[in-house]
Every structure is written in structure tokens, then in C-alpha cells.
Design a protein around this motif. Structure first.
Motif, short mmCIF file in Angstrom:
data_model
loop_
_atom_site.label_atom_id
_atom_site.label_comp_id
_atom_site.label_asym_id
_atom_site.label_seq_id
_atom_site.Cartn_x
_atom_site.Cartn_y
_atom_site.Cartn_z
N LEU A 27 24.78 44.21 8.74
CA LEU A 27 24.03 43.18 8.02
C LEU A 27 23.35 43.82 6.82
O LEU A 27 22.49 44.69 6.97
N VAL A 28 23.73 43.41 5.63
CA VAL A 28 23.13 43.92 4.40
C VAL A 28 21.64 43.61 4.41
O VAL A 28 21.23 42.47 4.67
N GLY A 29 20.85 44.63 4.20
CA GLY A 29 19.40 44.45 4.18
C GLY A 29 18.79 44.26 5.55
O GLY A 29 17.62 43.91 5.67
N GLY A 30 19.57 44.50 6.60
CA GLY A 30 19.09 44.34 7.97
C GLY A 30 18.88 45.67 8.65
O GLY A 30 19.14 46.73 8.08
N GLU B 108 26.79 41.53 11.17
CA GLU B 108 26.94 40.13 10.78
C GLU B 108 28.37 39.69 11.08
O GLU B 108 29.32 40.41 10.75
N LEU B 109 28.51 38.56 11.73
CA LEU B 109 29.82 37.93 11.88
C LEU B 109 30.13 37.29 10.54
O LEU B 109 29.34 36.49 10.04
N ARG B 110 31.25 37.67 9.95
CA ARG B 110 31.51 37.28 8.56
C ARG B 110 32.89 36.67 8.37
O ARG B 110 33.84 37.05 9.03
N LYS B 111 32.91 35.73 7.47
CA LYS B 111 34.16 35.15 6.96
C LYS B 111 35.13 34.76 8.08
O LYS B 111 36.30 35.11 8.05
N MET B 112 34.62 33.99 9.02
CA MET B 112 35.45 33.48 10.12
C MET B 112 35.84 32.04 9.77
O MET B 112 35.02 31.14 9.87
N PHE C 122 26.75 48.29 17.65
CA PHE C 122 25.75 47.30 17.27
C PHE C 122 25.11 46.71 18.53
O PHE C 122 25.76 46.57 19.56
N ARG C 123 23.83 46.36 18.42
CA ARG C 123 23.11 45.77 19.55
C ARG C 123 22.81 44.29 19.37
O ARG C 123 22.45 43.61 20.31
N ARG C 124 22.96 43.81 18.13
CA ARG C 124 22.74 42.39 17.83
C ARG C 124 23.76 41.94 16.79
O ARG C 124 24.15 42.72 15.93
N CYS C 125 24.13 40.66 16.89
CA CYS C 125 25.07 40.08 15.93
C CYS C 125 24.43 38.84 15.31
O CYS C 125 23.99 37.93 16.02
N TYR C 126 24.39 38.81 14.00
CA TYR C 126 23.78 37.73 13.22
C TYR C 126 24.89 36.94 12.52
O TYR C 126 25.95 37.49 12.21
N LEU C 127 24.64 35.67 12.27
CA LEU C 127 25.57 34.90 11.46
C LEU C 127 24.84 33.80 10.73
O LEU C 127 23.76 33.36 11.14
N GLU C 128 25.44 33.39 9.62
CA GLU C 128 24.95 32.28 8.83
C GLU C 128 26.07 31.26 8.72
O GLU C 128 27.24 31.63 8.61
#
Length: 163
Positions: free
Chosen positions: A73-76, A82-86, A114-120
Motif C-alpha cells: 500500500l503506497v503511503g501505508g 493493497e488488492l489492486r486492479k481486480m 503481509f498482515r493486512r490487505c486493504y482495498l478501495e
């Protein structure tokens, strides 16, 4: 299961760029603040060859019809990916490919450490949001990190158990 998930290859880049640029407008994700304008869309295989990254494509009948990946995660914090471009073309939806891709990405995230996964995402991507919630992602009140995707309006985080 009539689809196959595999790591992205350079020859998949143009197809995945077309998939992303086809799917995003379906949900109103055009203009500034959306991944559709992210330059890495045109060279996903190179972008996700970086350390602590992984990107996978889904083939159906030998044709790439979707993909998804993980990256720091950029800036994280260092332990958050980060789960990305799915994104998936309509012909790939409703056949379990989303759940299978999610499992593949989360397994890769755990293996990387990784211990956590973020998404937007966007409100309105209802099927995707149901998948995230079924997987255990919890809704956040606002964004994490500095993704640059200011057009997103729904944020999720999932604690990952060790690999």
C-alpha cells in the motif's frame, strides 16, 4: 470450473489494459482519480514484477478475461498490501472467478508476509462489495495510504492470518 488463474506475462499486458478500460466505465469510473488513468495499466507485468507484488490473470477458453493483484500500500504501513486492479469482463462474472482470484491474491499476500490487505472500490460495484464482505473484509470510514485513486468511495481492510 472452466477458467484458469495464472501469473501475468508480458504478452497479457495489452489484453488486461483493454479489460480494465472496458470494465471501469461500466461503473462510472472514468476521469481523474481512477485506475483507468494509471500508467501502469499498460504494463502490469512489469509493475507487478517488483518486490512484494503479484498479479494474476484469469483465462476462460484460453482467453484472458480478467485479473487482479496485490502490492504494498503506497503511503501505508509496511505490513499492509493493497488488492489492486481486480476486474473481470461480464462473461467471466458469476462463475466463481472472483472468489478464486481473491483467494489467489490473499494467498500471495500471506506468502509475501503481509498482515493486512486493504482495498478501495466504488459504491455501485455491488457484486464486488458482496465478495469482499463474504471474504471477511471490513468497511472503513475513509481511505488508507496514498493510492491516488481519489474517485473511490468505499474502503475495506482484512486482517491476514500468517501463511
Amino acid at each position: 470450473m472452466d477458467f484458469r488463474i495464472r501469473p501475468i506475462r508480458p504478452e497479457d499486458d495489452a489484453t488486461m489494459a483493454a479489460v480494465i478500460r472496458t470494465v471501469m466505465p461500466e461503473f462510472g469510473a472514468t476521469g481523474d482519480g481512477f485506475a483507468i488513468n494509471d500508467p501502469e495499466v499498460d504494463w502490469l507485468s512489469k509493475a507487478y514484477a517488483e518486490p512484494r507484488c503479484a498479479y494474476f490473470v484469469v483465462e476462460r477458453d484460453g482467453v484472458v478475461m480478467g485479473g487482479g493483484g496485490i502490492a504494498p500500500l503506497v503511503g501505508g504501513e509496511d505490513d499492509v498490501c493493497e488488492l489492486r486492479k481486480m476486474y473481470f469482463l461480464p462473461a467471466l462474472r458469476g462463475v466463481g472467478a472472483g472468489a478464486a482470484m481473491m483467494a489467489q491474491c490473499l494467498d500471495a499476500a500471506r506468502a509475501i508476509g503481509f498482515r493486512r490487505c486493504y482495498l478501495e472500490t466504488l459504491r455501485g460495484m455491488d457484486a464486488a462489495m458482496r465478495l469482499y464482505e463474504r471474504t471477511g473484509f471490513q468497511r472503513l470510514p475513509g481511505p488508507m495510504g496514498a493510492t491516488g485513486h481519489g474517485g473511490c468511495n468505499a474502503f475495506y481492510l482484512l486482517p491476514l492470518s500468517p501463511a
